[in-house]
Every structure is written in C-alpha cells, then in structure tokens.
Design an enzyme around this catalytic site. Structure first.
Site, PDB file in Angstrom:
ATOM      1  N   LYS A  29      32.153  18.937 -27.101  1.00 18.42           N
ATOM      2  CA  LYS A  29      32.913  19.782 -28.013  1.00 18.42           C
ATOM      3  C   LYS A  29      33.815  20.734 -27.224  1.00 18.42           C
ATOM      4  O   LYS A  29      35.014  20.839 -27.498  1.00 18.42           O
ATOM      5  CB  LYS A  29      31.957  20.569 -28.919  1.00 18.42           C
ATOM      6  CG  LYS A  29      32.693  21.305 -30.040  1.00 18.42           C
ATOM      7  CD  LYS A  29      31.768  22.263 -30.774  1.00 18.42           C
ATOM      8  CE  LYS A  29      30.711  21.566 -31.583  1.00 18.42           C
ATOM      9  NZ  LYS A  29      31.012  21.474 -32.996  1.00 18.42           N
ATOM     10  N   ARG A  98      28.350  27.739 -31.235  1.00 23.78           N
ATOM     11  CA  ARG A  98      28.060  26.331 -31.529  1.00 23.78           C
ATOM     12  C   ARG A  98      27.569  25.597 -30.277  1.00 23.78           C
ATOM     13  O   ARG A  98      28.124  25.787 -29.204  1.00 23.78           O
ATOM     14  CB  ARG A  98      29.320  25.612 -32.014  1.00 23.78           C
ATOM     15  CG  ARG A  98      29.883  26.164 -33.296  1.00 23.78           C
ATOM     16  CD  ARG A  98      31.259  25.557 -33.562  1.00 23.78           C
ATOM     17  NE  ARG A  98      31.905  26.202 -34.689  1.00 23.78           N
ATOM     18  CZ  ARG A  98      31.821  25.760 -35.943  1.00 23.78           C
ATOM     19  NH1 ARG A  98      31.141  24.663 -36.219  1.00 23.78           N
ATOM     20  NH2 ARG A  98      32.422  26.406 -36.915  1.00 23.78           N
ATOM     21  N   GLY A 107      23.889  17.205 -35.369  1.00 20.83           N
ATOM     22  CA  GLY A 107      22.903  17.932 -36.175  1.00 20.83           C
ATOM     23  C   GLY A 107      21.588  18.209 -35.470  1.00 20.83           C
ATOM     24  O   GLY A 107      20.653  18.725 -36.072  1.00 20.83           O
ATOM     25  N   MET A 109      21.084  20.132 -32.691  1.00 21.47           N
ATOM     26  CA  MET A 109      20.933  21.477 -32.109  1.00 21.47           C
ATOM     27  C   MET A 109      21.534  22.529 -33.044  1.00 21.47           C
ATOM     28  O   MET A 109      21.970  22.198 -34.136  1.00 21.47           O
ATOM     29  CB  MET A 109      21.564  21.502 -30.728  1.00 21.47           C
ATOM     30  CG  MET A 109      20.745  20.688 -29.735  1.00 21.47           C
ATOM     31  SD  MET A 109      21.480  20.628 -28.126  1.00 21.47           S
ATOM     32  CE  MET A 109      23.007  19.811 -28.404  1.00 21.47           C
ATOM     33  N   ARG A 343      36.777  14.462 -31.362  1.00 25.54           N
ATOM     34  CA  ARG A 343      36.113  13.679 -30.308  1.00 25.54           C
ATOM     35  C   ARG A 343      36.411  12.225 -30.595  1.00 25.54           C
ATOM     36  O   ARG A 343      36.812  11.864 -31.710  1.00 25.54           O
ATOM     37  CB  ARG A 343      34.606  13.931 -30.308  1.00 25.54           C
ATOM     38  CG  ARG A 343      33.966  13.443 -31.548  1.00 25.54           C
ATOM     39  CD  ARG A 343      32.507  13.713 -31.637  1.00 25.54           C
ATOM     40  NE  ARG A 343      32.169  13.447 -33.027  1.00 25.54           N
ATOM     41  CZ  ARG A 343      31.119  13.878 -33.633  1.00 25.54           C
ATOM     42  NH1 ARG A 343      30.257  14.632 -33.011  1.00 25.54           N
ATOM     43  NH2 ARG A 343      30.891  13.561 -34.880  1.00 25.54           N
ATOM     44  N   HIS A 459       2.695  -7.574 -26.086  1.00 27.66           N
ATOM     45  CA  HIS A 459       2.818  -9.025 -26.051  1.00 27.66           C
ATOM     46  C   HIS A 459       3.754  -9.505 -27.157  1.00 27.66           C
ATOM     47  O   HIS A 459       4.689 -10.266 -26.927  1.00 27.66           O
ATOM     48  CB  HIS A 459       1.427  -9.645 -26.213  1.00 27.66           C
ATOM     49  CG  HIS A 459       1.450 -11.152 -26.262  1.00 27.66           C
ATOM     50  ND1 HIS A 459       1.518 -11.855 -27.445  1.00 27.66           N
ATOM     51  CD2 HIS A 459       1.450 -12.080 -25.280  1.00 27.66           C
ATOM     52  CE1 HIS A 459       1.545 -13.151 -27.181  1.00 27.66           C
ATOM     53  NE2 HIS A 459       1.498 -13.305 -25.874  1.00 27.66           N
ATOM     54  N   SER A 786      14.747 -15.381  -6.291  1.00 25.23           N
ATOM     55  CA  SER A 786      14.959 -14.890  -7.648  1.00 25.23           C
ATOM     56  C   SER A 786      13.995 -13.726  -7.857  1.00 25.23           C
ATOM     57  O   SER A 786      12.785 -13.875  -7.651  1.00 25.23           O
ATOM     58  CB  SER A 786      14.702 -16.005  -8.659  1.00 25.23           C
ATOM     59  OG  SER A 786      14.850 -15.488  -9.963  1.00 25.23           O
ATOM     60  N   ASP A 791       6.953  -8.533 -12.578  1.00 23.11           N
ATOM     61  CA  ASP A 791       5.835  -8.307 -11.663  1.00 23.11           C
ATOM     62  C   ASP A 791       6.179  -7.261 -10.607  1.00 23.11           C
ATOM     63  O   ASP A 791       5.320  -6.479 -10.201  1.00 23.11           O
ATOM     64  CB  ASP A 791       5.420  -9.623 -10.988  1.00 23.11           C
ATOM     65  CG  ASP A 791       4.377 -10.355 -11.811  1.00 23.11           C
ATOM     66  OD1 ASP A 791       3.358  -9.737 -12.155  1.00 23.11           O
ATOM     67  OD2 ASP A 791       4.609 -11.534 -12.143  1.00 23.11           O
ATOM     68  N   CYS A 854      15.285 -12.974 -12.639  1.00 22.91           N
ATOM     69  CA  CYS A 854      14.833 -13.679 -13.842  1.00 22.91           C
ATOM     70  C   CYS A 854      13.799 -12.891 -14.627  1.00 22.91           C
ATOM     71  O   CYS A 854      13.246 -13.384 -15.601  1.00 22.91           O
ATOM     72  CB  CYS A 854      14.316 -15.068 -13.496  1.00 22.91           C
ATOM     73  SG  CYS A 854      12.875 -15.034 -12.417  1.00 22.91           S
ATOM     74  N   TYR A 874      23.515 -14.098  -9.742  1.00 27.35           N
ATOM     75  CA  TYR A 874      23.380 -14.336 -11.180  1.00 27.35           C
ATOM     76  C   TYR A 874      22.244 -13.511 -11.766  1.00 27.35           C
ATOM     77  O   TYR A 874      21.361 -13.043 -11.040  1.00 27.35           O
ATOM     78  CB  TYR A 874      23.158 -15.828 -11.488  1.00 27.35           C
ATOM     79  CG  TYR A 874      21.831 -16.369 -11.008  1.00 27.35           C
ATOM     80  CD1 TYR A 874      20.685 -16.267 -11.803  1.00 27.35           C
ATOM     81  CD2 TYR A 874      21.717 -16.978  -9.766  1.00 27.35           C
ATOM     82  CE1 TYR A 874      19.462 -16.750 -11.359  1.00 27.35           C
ATOM     83  CE2 TYR A 874      20.501 -17.460  -9.317  1.00 27.35           C
ATOM     84  CZ  TYR A 874      19.380 -17.343 -10.120  1.00 27.35           C
ATOM     85  OH  TYR A 874      18.162 -17.798  -9.683  1.00 27.35           O
TER      86      TYR A 874
END
Ligand code: PEP
Ligand code: MG
Length: 902
Positions: A29, A98, A107, A109, A343, A459, A786, A791, A854, A874
């Site tokens: 703002k 403000r 809306g 704050m 804005r 899961h 990859s 994990d 992956c 990739y």
C-alpha cells in the site's frame, strides 16, 4: 545495529520519497501510494512507517529508538502541508492509520480512521464541515469504536449494542436517521464502555491516539487470522507490516461526496472494461461492510461527470504505468477526487491467463513477462473439474484440500466395495479414517477419497495427488465407523450408498450431489480441444503461454508413471519421458503369490522358479510402457520397498493361523509364511532391508528385473519401435553397492541386447544423505543421478514420511520453523544443499552426468525453480503435474521482470 545506528536509521518515508519498488520496506500500500504521488495523482498526503520498524517492535516489544522523533518530524510536515494541526479545536487535521504488508493480506490486519478527534476537535470538525455537527459526532463515535476494538480489545458487540439501543430509542433501524444529539449521546455511551473495559478514559491527546494506533497495527501482524492467512498463502512470517499515516478525506460529507472501488478489467474473467462500485455519502468501510447498496461505477458519470472522467483517465494511466490490471480505492470529498489506494489487482486463475494474453496483444508486455504474470498453481486450478456452486450448497465439514478437483459419488467404506460398485459403473467416494497401501485398488476405483485423519502428505493425500484424484483429508468433524458402514457429521448420519461431494481444492465436504463442470484446459492438453478452433479466450491464452514456456525452458519435464495408461496420459500432457517407473506395484495383486514363493523358497531352485515365473510378467509390463514412450527415455527403478510389505500383516496372519490350527486344518504353508513375516519384521523398515540392499541380499531378484527390462527393450526395438531404458538403483549410499549391482546388470544386458542396437543406461537414485555427500565417488559408477527428494527429506531431517505431518508439523508451522512442509516444497537450505553438493561433485567427476529429480518436489512450482537454478537436466512428476512443471520451468528460465502476480 548499534544504538546510534538505530537512532539514525530511517524508519519513516514521506509518500514523495518512496516508489513502487520499495514494497519490502514500505509494504504494497505504501509503495503504491508513493508511486501515485510521484505520478502527480491526487493522493492525500501522508507518510509510511517501514516494515523494519515493525520487525524491530515485534522483536523487542517496544518502538525502536529514533522512531518517535521521525514520526514527529513527518507529522509536523504533514500538518504544515495541510495547514491544519492534529487535535486543533478549530480546524483539526485527522489521519487514518492503515496497515500494509509487502503482500496484500486483505482484511487480516488493522486500520484506525479519524485519529485526532477528541472532545474539543470534534467541534472544529463540525465547523470545518460547514456546520455539519452530525457528521462530526458520527466520525467521533466511529473513532472510539474502532480504536476501542482494535487498539484496546474492547468487545465489538458492546458498541453494536449501544448503537442498536440508540436506534431503538429513535424508533429506526438505519444509522442515517440518528441526528447530532443522538450521536453525541452515543459518544458518551461509547466512552463509558471504553472506561469499563480499559479502566481509563478514552485518550484525548491526539499524539497518544496515533502512537497507540500505530502499535496496534504492528501487533496485528501476529493476529491469529493474519498468521493463518500467511500460512495458507505461503507468506513468510517475519516480513512485518508497514503503517501508513494518511490525511483523512471524507466521502460522507453529503451527496456530492462518496467512495468506491474499481478494477481496470474484470478480475473474474479478464474482460476489458470498467468494473466497480460506488456509494454516495459514505466512508470506505461502509462499502466493504455492505451496509448500504452500492451502485455500478458507471452511474457516477451521471452523479459527478467531472470526477468520473478524471477517474477513468487515472485508471487508464495506472494500467499503462503498471502494465497490468489495477484495482483502486477512491473517495470523492465535495466533488474532489482522491486516490486512496491502488495495486496490481488479484484475479482468478482464468483471468490471469486471459489478461496476460491481452496485455501482450496491446503491446504493454512481451511474452516473457506474460509468463511471469501466471503461475503453476493457477494452471493447476484450471485443470481440475469444478463444482457449480451457484445453487445453495452448504458444506457440512471442512478438511485439508489434499488433492484438488471436484468429485461426487456414493459413499463406500472399504476398498473392496469401491471396486465392486465402480465395476457396476457407479461413481464412488472412498471414506476412511485414513488410508493405507491396502486401499490402493479402492482408491483407483473411486472418484474421490475422503479421510477424517491426516494432512497434506498423509498416505491418502500423496497417493491421490499422484493419481490426479480428488482427495479431502483430515476432515475431523467426520466420525467414521467402518464396521457399521456409516459416518456421522453435523448431527447427520451418512450410510454406505448415500451420495456426498468433495472439493479437493477447498477441502469442503457436501451432502448430496453437486453438479460438476469439466476443465476445458485439460481437454486442450489431452488434444481433444484445438486451441485455434476453441472460442474460449482462456484456452487460447493457455496455449500461447505454454508454447512460449516450452520454447523458453531449459529443464526437460518427465513423468512418474508405472503403467502404460499413465505413460500415455503423461505423454499427452507433454512429458518428455519417464523419470520414475516404480516397479513395486508390479508385485501386487495376482503376483503376490509368486512373491510369497520367492520369499519362502528353501532352495536355489525354488527361488529361481519363482523368479522365472515373474520374468515374463515383468517383461510385458515394460513392453507396454516402452511402446507408449516410444523414442523417449524411461527410467525404471528396481524394486525398493521391504519385501514384507508384500506379505500379509503379522497380527492378521497370526490370528488366521491360530484359528486354523484350532480347527485342525493343514496350515503348513501359513505357518511358514508366519515364520517368514516374523523373521523379516523390522522396527524401522524405512531404514531397513529395502532398495539396493534387497538386491544384494536376495539373489537373482534384481537380475530378473534387469533381464525383463532389457528383453522388453529389445522386443520393442525389433518390432520397429525405439526403447530407451535407464535402469535406476534405489537407496544407494556407497559406490560399492552400485558397482556390485552394475557389474551383474551389465553382464545380463550385454547378453540380452546383443546387436539389437538397444542402449541401456545404469544410474542411481540419490536419496540417502551419504550418497549426496559422496556423489563424486558414486558418479564414477553411474551414468545418471535422479534425486529422490522424498527419502532425502526423510533422512535429511530424520522425519518419518508416514508419521510426522499428522503428528507435529502443525506445531512446527505455528512456530515458524518452516513455512511449508519440507515434503511439499524443497527445503533449499538443508536438503537442497545436499542436492547442490551432489550435482556439483557428480558433474565434476563425470562431466555431462545426466541429473534429474523424481521425488514429489519435481511437480512443486517453487522447487522447480530451485532445480533450474541447480542446473538439473529434468524434473519428473505425476502426469497431472506435467503441464505445471513445464510452465514453471519456462518461468524459471526467463529473466524475472517485476512480477506482481501473487
Ligand atoms: C523418493 O524417495 O523421492 C522417491 C522418488 O522414491 P519413493 O518415493 O518411491 O521412495
Ligand atoms: Mg525413495
């Protein structure tokens, strides 16, 4: 900072000192008010207190040294400029206070208006307003109400009650019927409420009002709703808000005053035109609160042609200046137009694409910038079917929007029933407390999945996202009773066969069938809708932007796909190969029996027989996938999960065996199975006998898979196709593991491939931290890497993938330890660093080493940008995420040009 530096530090900027690029410091703002001021637009004068001041206040609980003096100086200059003083009993200056953060948080704050009014200046305000006492007392009572509520936490209802009481006494239901005396009385009543709750009188000193209001705005950064909103929108928790102190202008001074909001284009569809609402004789908050009915902005032309023309002129200038859709708040005070805010406007996902296309046509932006005006999250939204909620549908529960889309169907509680009803052509929703791997068939058969437990990476959520299936998880208002085949929610009972609808974007659950609209964008990606023929502006815009993204991107995009059908879909969506074909599902279903034989084998011959029976089945699986991916690389990962996952659960087996023994039945086989399950039981299976370790321990298992892959590739190639297999070894932590597997694999490949021309690459996953840290050694034995970031995150953080999100991530999010689950978006500093190290050291040891990812992160927009920056070749993600990854890879590749599209 030292004390002296703090004092010297600039915490306050006049509007004339800022500009739109200072959003970090001045908030959205403040930066835009400064920009408009410098464009010469009619902005009421004011100044902005920086986000740094807010951060300092929140860190220490007090205003930083120097701030008070800087406010004083800017206030004095504001007073001089306006020719009015705060609190002046004759001609007072009033200001609004403000909030305004870097990213808009509508809306969330606080704002306090009319600061500077007190028992004396209210009289001056009335005189200033041409003797309008009603207006002055109304402004005063609004100040006490807003100040009381937001600064001093006085319960808002108390003020509401007093207002209702005043209206009742006057025999009216409208605020407008209260006269100056009524409002004077109301001010007295409000002051008493203030005193009762705060133990002090309403502050009469204007500077004290101002300081307290500024402090309240700082503190509202940490209001509960603001915290929740930030989490939802992924806005960092430490930015803080700026505070704008602006001279008040009044839209409620009579019929020649008013207030309104406007958009330079339709934020819902992107259509060009003037969109907005206007309310005569009102203040801004009346429009937002919907107290009175607004009129369309076009009506302003009739009411005040001069202001209307000026506004249109300003809107056109703003659009040209910002080169984007702008939204605007304005006030007219006695025929004089004031701009209170602008804005780059929020818009729907569809409008984002359409507007980006239009702006290119209008020559305001180029295609690179158009790419920055849209994002993958918006594209993903456009790809899901949506509910038509124009009818009155009320949700009965709300869970986590775990996998987007909209699905309606009959409720079922078991996987078996889902499969049964789906086979009869019924749409079903599988409802469980939480799902587990045994629910897989039911999840495949169902239109959607609803669980009462678990979060975004439970899961149910992960599997559903992988399948592109709608899922709501963790809807904890739902009480699921599987044995009784029913759930209860909001006092109602839903039985098997009743219809429910779930929205995987919002997490909302509805009873009954909500009608669904399919996605045009998916039809376009699937090739059933020609963008040149579509009369849909959206499809044309998506096509144009995707084409540019594909041309611009450096990262290739592959898909994670385990079946021919998934591979075919992925290819239609633009996948340039398969980056992960998991082979474990190929050991389920009818093949479980063969796996049992393999595990129970007592001799080499028995084991070899079981493997020989599996070989042709595996070969056929791969033939299908290689055919679908003709000419493109297919990375097949050798089996990864612990073998006991393919056996019945211990408890169930133990009970079955005991019961059968009791009955005197022959249970020799079951007993052997039970013994095997007990033998293979692991306390930490995720860290146990899985991945490459299995291949080294179970003779012939990997060899069978390698042979199946090579034979399938040869068959497809001999049939005139082109198979490009890449064999990937999971869970490698040491180069010796890979070397051992590779030596055996190469022998088999050489024997099978012969002179067929098939080339088979051998590489590894990098998903164990040790592998990342010894990547230079591992690269000596790998033709590609990859990154298995699922994990790698699990082991990098030591977080169990299956448990932690439901268990305690909420607390970590609350504490800001991370802003988003590291399983969802890559943790750049930690896990990302492992990726970077491995990429650098891998490539140093083997220049040209092919690098991909992956894990789930391959389809996450922010992570795609990271992988681009690391220099991977990739990303690979689920088929439905492929277009999103293509778009984000394109966005990552083009230079960042001041994008405001959040
Ligand atoms: C990974 O760990 O990131 C990965 C892709 O493998 P999986 O999810 O099958 O363990
Ligand atoms: Mg893994």
């Amino acid at each position: 900072m030292t004390a002296q530096e703090t004092v010297d530090h600039k915490y306050v900027y006049d509007f004339a000192e800022g500009n739109r690029d200072l959003k970090d410091l001045l908030g959205g703002k403040g930066a835009n008010l400064a920009e408009m001021t410098n464009l010469g637009l009619p902005v009421p004068p004011g100044f902005t207190i920086t986000t740094e001041a807010c951060q300092a206040y929140l860190a220490t609980g007090r205003e930083p040294d120097g701030l008070a003096g800087q406010i004083e100086a800017h206030l004095e200059s504001l007073e001089r400029g306006m020719g009015r003083r705060l609190g002046d009993p004759h001609d007072p200056l009033l200001v609004s206070v403000r909030s305004g953060a870097k990213f808009s948080m509508p809306g969330m704050m606080e704002t306090v208006l009319n600061v500077g009014l007190n028992d004396r200046s209210v009289v001056g305000l009335a005189a200033q307003a041409g003797g309008n006492e009603r207006f002055a007392w109304d402004s005063y009572r609004r100040l006490i109400q807003m100040f009381g509520k937001t600064v001093c936490e006085v319960p808002g209802e108390e003020f509401e009650h007093a207002l209702d009481e005043a209206k009742r006494a006057r025999g009216t239901t409208s605020d407008l019927d209260l006269d100056a005396d009524d409002l004077r009385g109301l001010v007295d009543a409000y002051k008493k409420i203030f005193l009762k709750h705060t133990g002090r009188d309403f502050p009469q000193e204007p500077r004290e009002q101002l300081d307290l209001a500024i402090r309240a705005v700082f503190e509202s950064w940490n209001a509960e709703r603001a915290v929740l909103y930030r989490r939802q929108e992924r806005i960092p928790a430490d930015l803080g808000t700026a505070v704008n102190v602006v001279a008040m202008v009044f839209g409620n001074l009579g019929p020649d005053s008013g207030t309104g909001v406007a958009f330079t284009r339709d934020p819902a569809s992107g259509a060009q035109g003037i969109y907005g609402d206007y309310l005569a004789n009102a203040q801004g908050e009346d429009v937002v609160a919907g107290i009175r009915n607004t009129v369309p902005l076009q009506d302003l032309e009739r009411l005040d042609k001069r202001s209307y023309d000026e506004l249109l002129d300003i809107m056109a200038r703003l659009e040209g200046h910002y080169r984007d859709l702008c939204d605007i708040e304005f006030t007219i005070e006695r025929g004089k137009l004031w701009m209170l805010q602008t804005r780059v406007g929020k818009r729907t996902a569809a409008a984002a694409f359409v507007i980006a296309g239009q702006l290119v046509d209008e020559g305001l932006i180029d295609l690179d910038e158009a790419l920055h005006r849209v994002n993958g999250a918006q594209l993903a939204q456009l790809m899901f079917p949506r509910f038509q909620l124009d009818h009155d549908f009320e949700p009965v529960a709300r869970g986590v929007g775990a996998s987007p889309g909209a699905a309606s169907g009959k409720v079922v509680f078991t996987s078996a029933r889902a499969v049964e009803l789906a086979a009869e052509g019924e749409a079903v929703i599988l409802v469980r407390r939480e799902t587990n791997p045994d629910d897989l068939n039911g999840m495949i058969a169902a239109k959607g999945i609803l669980t009462s437990r678990g979060g975004k990476t439970s899961h149910a959520a992960v599997v559903a996202r992988g399948m592109g299936k709608t899922c709501v998880s963790g809807a904890d208002e739902i009480d699921v009773n599987v044995p009784a085949k029913r759930f209860t929610v909001a006092g109602q009972t839903v039985h098997e066969g009743d219809v429910v609808s779930i929205d995987g974007t919002t997490g909302k659950v509805y009873l009954g069938e909500v009608p669904v609209t399919p996605s045009e964008v998916v039809r376009y990606f699937e090739g059933t809708l020609d963008p040149d023929e579509a009369d849909d502006a959206l499809v044309k815009a998506v096509h144009r932007i995707m084409t540019h993204a594909d041309a611009a991107r450096r990262l290739a995009v592959r898909a994670n796909a385990d079946t021919g059908a998934d591979a075919a879909r992925a290819r239609r969506f633009g996948a340039q190969g398969i980056g992960l074909c998991r082979t474990e599902h190929m050991f389920l279903g009818d093949r479980r029996e063969l796996v049992e034989r393999l595990i129970l084998a007592r001799t080499d011959t028995e084991r070899a027989d079981a493997l020989a029976a599996l070989l042709p089945l595996q070969r056929d699986d791969f033939v299908e996938i290689f055919r679908e991916m003709d000419g493109l690389p297919v990375t097949v990962r050798l089996i990864d999960p612990p073998l006991h996952e393919f056996l019945p659960p211990l408890e169930q087996l133990a009970v079955d065996v005991a019961v059968a023994q009791e009955r005197g039945e022959d249970v020799a086989k079951e007993e052997a199975l039970l013994a095997a399950v007990r033998r293979m039981h692991e306390e930490n299976p995720m860290l146990g006998l899985r991945g490459v370790r299995l291949g080294l321990v179970i003779p012939g298992l990997f060899a069978m898979q390698v042979r199946a892959i090579a034979e399938a590739a040869v068959r497809v190639t001999r049939d005139g196709g082109s198979a490009c297999p890449e064999i990937m070894v999971p869970l490698v932590g040491a180069v010796q593991e890979l070397e051992t597997v590779r030596a055996e694999a190469e022998k088999i490949i050489a024997e099978v491939v012969g002179d067929s021309g098939v080339e088979v690459l051998i590489g590894t996953m990098i998903e164990v931290p040790r592998a990342a840290l010894t990547a230079g050694q591992i690269a000596e034995a790998a033709q590609f890497f990859s990154f298995g970031t699922n994990d790698l995150t699990q082991m990098g953080w030591g977080f169990s993938r299956d448990d932690v999100e439901g268990a305690f991530f909420w607390r970590y999010l609350e504490l800001g330890i991370f802003g988003i689950s590291p399983f969802e978006s890559i943790d750049r500093d930690g896990v990302g660093r492992l990726v970077r190290i491995a990429a650098e050291e891998g490539r140093a040891a083997r220049p040209g080493l092919k690098l991909g990812v992956c894990g789930e992160h391959g389809g996450d927009p922010e992570s795609v940008h990271f992988f681009h920056s690391v220099g991977l070749d990739y990303v690979s993600c689920s088929p439905f995420r492929v277009p999103v990854a293509r778009l984000e890879a394109g966005r990552a590749a083009v230079e960042t040009v001041g994008s405001d599209s959040r």
